[in-house]
Design a protein around this motif. Structure first.
Motif, PDB file in Angstrom:
ATOM      1  N   GLY A 207     -28.042 -52.587   6.113  1.00 32.55           N
ATOM      2  CA  GLY A 207     -28.598 -52.380   7.282  1.00 32.55           C
ATOM      3  C   GLY A 207     -27.618 -52.894   8.484  1.00 32.55           C
ATOM      4  O   GLY A 207     -27.614 -52.398   9.681  1.00 32.55           O
ATOM      5  N   GLY A 208     -26.822 -53.923   8.283  1.00 28.38           N
ATOM      6  CA  GLY A 208     -25.867 -54.479   9.416  1.00 28.38           C
ATOM      7  C   GLY A 208     -24.799 -53.578   9.899  1.00 28.38           C
ATOM      8  O   GLY A 208     -24.287 -53.721  10.869  1.00 28.38           O
ATOM      9  N   SER A 209     -24.741 -52.320   9.037  1.00 23.44           N
ATOM     10  CA  SER A 209     -23.548 -51.330   9.408  1.00 23.44           C
ATOM     11  C   SER A 209     -24.374 -49.968   9.853  1.00 23.44           C
ATOM     12  O   SER A 209     -23.811 -48.990  10.521  1.00 23.44           O
ATOM     13  CB  SER A 209     -22.766 -50.954   8.321  1.00 23.44           C
ATOM     14  N   VAL A 210     -25.738 -49.929  10.014  1.00 21.73           N
ATOM     15  CA  VAL A 210     -26.399 -48.847  10.312  1.00 21.73           C
ATOM     16  C   VAL A 210     -27.097 -49.168  11.888  1.00 21.73           C
ATOM     17  O   VAL A 210     -27.749 -50.271  11.885  1.00 21.73           O
ATOM     18  CB  VAL A 210     -27.656 -48.573   9.583  1.00 21.73           C
ATOM     19  N   SER A 211     -26.861 -48.404  12.908  1.00 20.88           N
ATOM     20  CA  SER A 211     -27.264 -48.506  14.105  1.00 20.88           C
ATOM     21  C   SER A 211     -28.671 -48.622  14.378  1.00 20.88           C
ATOM     22  O   SER A 211     -29.343 -49.417  14.922  1.00 20.88           O
ATOM     23  CB  SER A 211     -26.505 -48.015  15.040  1.00 20.88           C
ATOM     24  N   TRP A 212     -29.231 -47.579  13.665  1.00 22.90           N
ATOM     25  CA  TRP A 212     -30.536 -47.186  13.651  1.00 22.90           C
ATOM     26  C   TRP A 212     -31.001 -45.995  12.956  1.00 22.90           C
ATOM     27  O   TRP A 212     -30.334 -45.347  12.460  1.00 22.90           O
ATOM     28  CB  TRP A 212     -31.163 -47.174  15.324  1.00 22.90           C
ATOM     29  N   TYR A 213     -32.404 -45.648  12.769  1.00 24.37           N
ATOM     30  CA  TYR A 213     -32.544 -44.512  11.890  1.00 24.37           C
ATOM     31  C   TYR A 213     -33.660 -43.460  12.827  1.00 24.37           C
ATOM     32  O   TYR A 213     -34.533 -43.851  13.613  1.00 24.37           O
ATOM     33  CB  TYR A 213     -33.686 -44.947  10.853  1.00 24.37           C
ATOM     34  N   ASN A 214     -33.125 -42.175  12.922  1.00 22.40           N
ATOM     35  CA  ASN A 214     -34.055 -41.190  13.771  1.00 22.40           C
ATOM     36  C   ASN A 214     -34.585 -40.694  12.709  1.00 22.40           C
ATOM     37  O   ASN A 214     -34.409 -39.649  11.990  1.00 22.40           O
ATOM     38  CB  ASN A 214     -32.695 -40.051  14.213  1.00 22.40           C
ATOM     39  N   ALA A 215     -36.049 -41.005  12.576  1.00 17.99           N
ATOM     40  CA  ALA A 215     -37.127 -40.655  11.595  1.00 17.99           C
ATOM     41  C   ALA A 215     -37.620 -39.297  12.077  1.00 17.99           C
ATOM     42  O   ALA A 215     -38.021 -39.252  13.015  1.00 17.99           O
ATOM     43  CB  ALA A 215     -38.097 -41.562  11.437  1.00 17.99           C
ATOM     44  N   GLN A 216     -37.615 -38.417  11.163  1.00 21.06           N
ATOM     45  CA  GLN A 216     -38.294 -36.863  11.265  1.00 21.06           C
ATOM     46  C   GLN A 216     -39.678 -36.923  11.179  1.00 21.06           C
ATOM     47  O   GLN A 216     -40.040 -36.979   9.743  1.00 21.06           O
ATOM     48  CB  GLN A 216     -37.541 -35.998  10.317  1.00 21.06           C
ATOM     49  N   PHE A 217     -40.474 -37.035  12.151  1.00 22.25           N
ATOM     50  CA  PHE A 217     -42.003 -36.941  11.967  1.00 22.25           C
ATOM     51  C   PHE A 217     -42.493 -35.582  12.051  1.00 22.25           C
ATOM     52  O   PHE A 217     -43.231 -35.378  13.028  1.00 22.25           O
ATOM     53  CB  PHE A 217     -42.632 -38.081  12.886  1.00 22.25           C
ATOM     54  N   TYR A 218     -42.188 -34.599  11.172  1.00 20.46           N
ATOM     55  CA  TYR A 218     -42.479 -33.162  11.483  1.00 20.46           C
ATOM     56  C   TYR A 218     -42.215 -32.512  10.209  1.00 20.46           C
ATOM     57  O   TYR A 218     -41.599 -32.960   9.135  1.00 20.46           O
ATOM     58  CB  TYR A 218     -41.729 -32.576  12.796  1.00 20.46           C
ATOM     59  N   CYS A 219     -42.521 -31.162  10.156  1.00 20.40           N
ATOM     60  CA  CYS A 219     -42.231 -30.577   9.059  1.00 20.40           C
ATOM     61  C   CYS A 219     -42.900 -30.810   7.712  1.00 20.40           C
ATOM     62  O   CYS A 219     -42.201 -30.604   6.575  1.00 20.40           O
ATOM     63  CB  CYS A 219     -40.783 -29.973   8.781  1.00 20.40           C
ATOM     64  N   GLY A 220     -43.977 -31.474   7.788  1.00 15.00           N
ATOM     65  CA  GLY A 220     -44.629 -32.179   6.750  1.00 15.00           C
ATOM     66  C   GLY A 220     -44.222 -33.511   6.107  1.00 15.00           C
ATOM     67  O   GLY A 220     -45.032 -33.770   5.220  1.00 15.00           O
TER      68      GLY A 220
END
Length: 308
Positions: A207-220
């Motif tokens: 996680g220290g190397s991932v800036s953030w998560y763009n979570a997909q709240f769609y398409c089911g």
């Protein structure tokens, strides 16, 4: 699902060591989830550069989008790289690169989205990492991207993903943005679509190397008509500072569209409950439903205003 240039001296001059530390957290802290910047992210996915015979400029996003994700890079079986159906160097993209560079000069980050519904890029990386990673690295450098968004919609193991993230971080350094775009239910632990591994384990390990998560709240895969889907992700061990809510911007894209007023209300609730809320993303820019008579950029401005 997702069908989905140059960091100038001016931008570098305004990027301080303190800001980098805030974004990425302590260097070398394995499994430590870094805080994102204090300002909320507004991420605009930009895949359709031409519509109805005309060029779709990203410049109206100036002052609204913190990040523009150019979609989608594909690593082809012959070792070439395409941006959608053409090489990134194709003259059709010349105006786009110029416009993106102008946005970067005013402080907007520009990331490349890798993968999406057009499968094969991650399979190629799994089968022969050295052959396919090199062209990806070179493309990111040649077109002066500020980061990369990993949208994995095919089988790609946890070990594969960590290898890719670690190599990107080693090659591009702490100032490079590395985001991921899993479906929302993967983050809450209810599915394993985006690669087939546990994102909670990924967060704990790199996680220290991932800036953030763009979570997909769609398409089911999630819903932003209320906060329950986001709450479930937090209940699975993620911090609000790590998870951006991704929504579709047009009801014709797929199921899960939430009209702008209701979506803004959900965002206001999340900001009120979580002052460190990471932000919002919209798939995609060109046909985003305008708000109050505005163009596509007004969809993003509406949510930026909702975050205060």
């Amino acid at each position: 699902m997702h069908l989905r240039t140059r960091r100038t001296l001016a931008l570098l001059a305004t990027t301080t060591a303190a800001a980098l530390a805030c974004l990425f957290g302590p260097a070398g802290a394995a499994g430590a989830a870094p805080a994102t910047t204090a300002a909320h992210h507004v991420v605009a996915y930009y895949q359709t550069q031409y519509s109805g015979g005309g060029y779709v400029s990203p410049k109206p996003l100036a002052g609204t989008a913190t990040d523009i994700d150019v979609a989608a890079l594909h690593l082809n079986g012959d070792g070439s790289v395409h941006l959608n159906d053409d090489p990134p160097s194709d003259p059709k993209f010349d105006q786009m690169w110029s416009d993106l560079a102008a946005l970067q000069s005013s402080g907007t980050r520009v990331e490349a989205m890798l993968g999406g519904a057009g499968r094969g890029s991650y399979a190629n990386l799994h089968n022969d990492f050295d052959r396919y990673y090199g062209p990806l690295r070179d493309t990111l450098r040649e077109h002066h991207f500020d980061g990369v968004d990993l949208d994995i919609e095919e089988t790609f193991s946890l070990a594969d993903t960590e290898h890719l993230i670690n190599q990107l971080r080693a090659d591009f350094g702490a100032g490079f943005t590395i985001t991921m775009a899993p479906v929302a239910s993967d983050l809450s632990g209810g599915s394993a679509f985006s690669g087939g591994f546990s994102y909670r384990q990924l967060e704990q390990e790199v996680g220290g190397s991932v800036s953030w998560y763009n979570a997909q709240f769609y398409c089911g895969w999630g819903d932003l008509g209320g906060t329950s889907g986001y709450d479930a992700i937090l209940g699975n061990g993620f911090s609000a500072s790590r998870v951006v809510t991704g929504a579709v911007t047009n009801p014709g894209t797929c199921g899960g569209y939430v009209e702008p007023g209701t979506l803004a209300g959900t965002v206001r609730q999340l900001v009120s409950a979580h002052p460190d809320f990471a932000g919002v993303a919209g798939w995609e820019y060109f046909n985003a439903v305008g708000v109050d008579g505005g163009g596509p950029a007004s969809w993003y401005a509406n949510l930026k205003n909702a975050m205060g």
